[in-house]
Design an enzyme around this catalytic site. Structure first.
Site, PDB file in Angstrom:
ATOM      1  N   LYS A  90     -10.691  -1.746   7.328  1.00  0.00           N
ATOM      2  CA  LYS A  90      -9.366  -1.685   8.136  1.00  0.00           C
ATOM      3  C   LYS A  90      -9.820  -1.049   9.269  1.00  0.00           C
ATOM      4  CE  LYS A  90      -6.788   2.066   7.141  1.00  0.00           C
ATOM      5  NZ  LYS A  90      -5.783   2.929   6.528  1.00  0.00           N
ATOM      6  N   ARG A 140       0.404  10.669   1.212  1.00  0.00           N
ATOM      7  CA  ARG A 140       0.509  11.749   2.296  1.00  0.00           C
ATOM      8  C   ARG A 140       1.747  12.755   1.698  1.00  0.00           C
ATOM      9  NH1 ARG A 140       0.649   7.729   7.627  1.00  0.00           N
ATOM     10  NH2 ARG A 140      -1.538   6.905   7.230  1.00  0.00           N
ATOM     11  N   GLU A 172       0.897  -1.242  -0.156  1.00  0.00           N
ATOM     12  CA  GLU A 172      -0.017  -0.079  -0.118  1.00  0.00           C
ATOM     13  C   GLU A 172       0.528   1.414  -0.100  1.00  0.00           C
ATOM     14  OE1 GLU A 172      -2.902   2.549   3.218  1.00  0.00           O
ATOM     15  OE2 GLU A 172      -2.550   0.333   3.490  1.00  0.00           O
TER      16      GLU A 172
END
Length: 205
Positions: free
Chosen positions: A129, A45, A41
């Site tokens: 998640k 950011r 993943e």
């Protein structure tokens, strides 16, 4: 459409790549791939994270690469255009879930409480998640909700370490754990890619 758990197969770790530039992202991904990992993943950011995702896909076409930190429709569209194989969110809203349902790739929506789980489930999601896992009840929380949401499975992320990962992986409603501990910033700074490979190997034993 495939589920994220089926993409993961038997891989117990969803490693998280946070790259400051494209080259760094590719090198981290190569180090993880060298450990036998097939799914990663990339968190969106940093300014070059989308370009890093695309570059990773180009450099390692066998690797399944997801986009994390997706919080709105614009970021979702950019992630899909960048080549994301799946989407991960840190949280959910009714508006965001509406976009996710129709995005065309597997999604792992982020939840932190029972209300979130119920809402995501109402939109048809049964893989979620738990984030941030350590601050949202951790393994005891997941154990407690297993009898209520019997069709839901989780990939807890946030506060997972080599020391506590088995607390989560031993639960029947956990199919993998997400983690940054396998990719320490100091290793990245000194370009110690072998340390990342070694840490990933230890994590998936």
């Amino acid at each position: 459409m495939k589920s994220i758990s089926s993409l993961m197969a038997q891989q117990p770790l969803l490693p998280i790549i946070q790259a400051n530039n494209v080259e760094q992202g590719v090198n981290i991904a190569k180090a993880m791939f060298a450990a036998g990992l097939t799914v990663v993943e990339v968190v969106l950011r940093t300014p070059e994270s989308l370009q890093a995702l695309t570059a990773i896909k180009r450099a390692l076409p066998e690797l399944i690469v997801g986009a994390g930190t997706v919080t709105d429709e614009d970021i979702l569209k950019q992630a899909i255009e960048a080549g994301a194989d799946f989407i991960v969110t840190p949280a959910i809203s009714t508006k965001l879930l509406g976009y996710l349902v129709d995005c065309g790739v597997p999604v792992l929506p982020g939840v932190s409480n029972t209300a979130d789980i119920l809402l995501a489930r109402e939109f048809g999601f049964t893989e979620m998640k738990l984030f941030p896992a350590s601050l949202s009840g951790g393994a005891p929380f997941l154990k407690a909700v297993s009898s209520i949401f019997q069709d839901v499975i989780f990939c807890p992320t946030g506060g997972i370490t080599q020391a506590n990962k088995q607390d989560y992986l031993s639960l029947p409603n956990v199919f993998a754990v997400g983690g940054t501990w396998v990719c320490q910033p100091e290793w990245i700074n000194i370009e110690n890619w072998q340390a990342i490979t070694n840490s990933c190997l230890s994590a998936i034993k």
